[in-house]
Design an enzyme around this catalytic site. Structure first.
Site, PDB file in Angstrom:
ATOM      1  N   ALA A 186       0.860  -1.194   0.000  1.00 40.73           N
ATOM      2  CA  ALA A 186       0.000   0.000   0.000  1.00 40.73           C
ATOM      3  C   ALA A 186       0.888   1.232   0.000  1.00 40.73           C
ATOM      4  CB  ALA A 186      -0.891  -0.013   1.233  1.00 40.73           C
ATOM      5  N   GLU A 237      -0.112  -9.471  -0.254  1.00 38.93           N
ATOM      6  CA  GLU A 237      -1.516  -9.840  -0.002  1.00 38.93           C
ATOM      7  C   GLU A 237      -2.295  -9.948  -1.314  1.00 38.93           C
ATOM      8  OE1 GLU A 237      -1.801  -6.606   2.999  1.00 38.93           O
ATOM      9  OE2 GLU A 237      -2.841  -8.107   4.183  1.00 38.93           O
ATOM     10  N   GLU A 244       4.426  -4.899   7.208  1.00 36.66           N
ATOM     11  CA  GLU A 244       3.621  -3.841   7.853  1.00 36.66           C
ATOM     12  C   GLU A 244       4.102  -3.517   9.263  1.00 36.66           C
ATOM     13  OE1 GLU A 244       2.416  -6.458   6.217  1.00 36.66           O
ATOM     14  OE2 GLU A 244       0.794  -5.826   4.889  1.00 36.66           O
ATOM     15  N   GLY A 304       0.914  -5.102   1.333  1.00 42.85           N
ATOM     16  CA  GLY A 304      -0.270  -5.261   0.482  1.00 42.85           C
ATOM     17  C   GLY A 304       0.062  -5.896  -0.865  1.00 42.85           C
TER      18      GLY A 304
END
Ligand code: DAK
Length: 260
Positions: free
Chosen positions: A66, A114, A134, A111
């Protein structure tokens, strides 16, 4: 379709989505996610597309996760929006009724990993590295990483990766079951394409039903999953494609499946 942050191509019944923000290591901003979702909508409608490849541009990253810079000063509402969008992206890939191959051309972090884990198959370049990083910025995975990583590698390894944020190299990722295969960087695109072509030639309804059964089966009891498999088997057995497969076998030729 006009895209700014992705490249969307279709050929030979394969749709390829390339995350195209190499200057930010293909980090997922709101705009990138919106464009990928738009491409997925198009793929859903296009009967001619039978397999999807998701990859990143440049040589360094599939995606570094992200967009960290966009998180500065984020309030609860914005965080919720980002969370929902990431979740929607991952679930759209996972529930897409066509096989999705992630071609990992470098870092797949946070992310980025993910999203890759929401795809059906993952091919990694020898130079790629993966991690749920993260924790290094005081977060936890928020787009399904605690769950999808655990399903792939088991709770012990998942905890190690999520608690430490350490990266694993491509070979280790293969041994752990995070990726299906590792290939030299210059062979990545072609390997993904060859695999996609292999899938394109298979019966689309059989792939669609098998994907749904494997995904759903991981969440329910074996008894319930076997019951679902029976129903799915019934559906697949009633297709014209099964008749074509049987005829082709008998006539010693390659089947031509139509997805009916
Ligand atoms: N976001 C934005 N920009 C990024 C980025 C990221 N995730 N990763 C790298 N970049 C940018 C860098 O800032 C740099 O841009 P400039 O400063 O030059 O403008 C450019 O990409 C090149 O990066 P580096 O200069 O750092 O390149 P290096 O080779 O030195 O290092 C690296 C590569 C991948 C080791 C390093 O860039 C790095 O550690 N990046 C961060 C990786 C990371 O921690 N990713 C996880 C992000 S957290 C949420 C739900 C989910 C999430 C968040 C919220 N909610 C529910 C609200 C998910 C979170 C994540 O994914």
């Amino acid at each position: 379709m006009d895209f700014k942050f992705i490249i969307y191509e279709r050929s030979d019944q394969i749709a390829t989505i390339t995350l195209n923000r190499p200057e930010a290591l293909n980090a997922f901003s709101k705009e990138v996610i919106e464009e990928v979702l738009q491409a997925i909508e198009d793929i859903k409608q296009d009967e001619n597309v039978r397999a999807v490849i998701l990859t990143g541009s440049g040589e360094k990253a599939f995606s570094a996760g992200a967009d960290i810079k966009a998180m500065k000063g984020m309030n609860a509402l914005k965080a919720r929006e980002l969370s929902l969008m990431g979740e929607k992206l991952c679930c759209s890939l996972e529930s897409l009724e066509k096989p999705v191959i992630a071609a990992l051309n470098g870092y797949a972090l946070g992310g980025g990993l993910e999203v890759a884990m929401s795809c059906d198959l993952r091919i990694a370049s020898e130079t790629s590295r993966m991690g749920q990083t993260e924790i290094n910025i005081g977060l936890i995975p928020g787009w399904g990483g605690t769950q999808r990583l655990t399903r792939l590698v088991g709770p012990g390894k998942a905890k190690e990766m999520v608690f430490t944020g350490k990266l694993v190299d491509a070979k280790t990722a293969e041994q752990l079951g995070i990726v299906n295969m590792v290939v030299p960087a210059d062979k990545l695109r072609e390997t993904a394409r060859q695999l996609a072509l292999e899938l394109v030639a298979k019966a689309p309804v059989a792939i669609k039903v098998a994907k749904a059964l494997i995904n759903k089966g991981a969440e329910i009891s074996l008894d319930a999953a076997l019951a679902l498999e029976r129903e799915g088997f019934g559906v697949v057995a009633s297709t014209e494609d099964l008749q074509e497969g049987v005829a082709a076998f008998t006539e010693k030729r390659k089947p031509v499946f139509k997805g009916r």
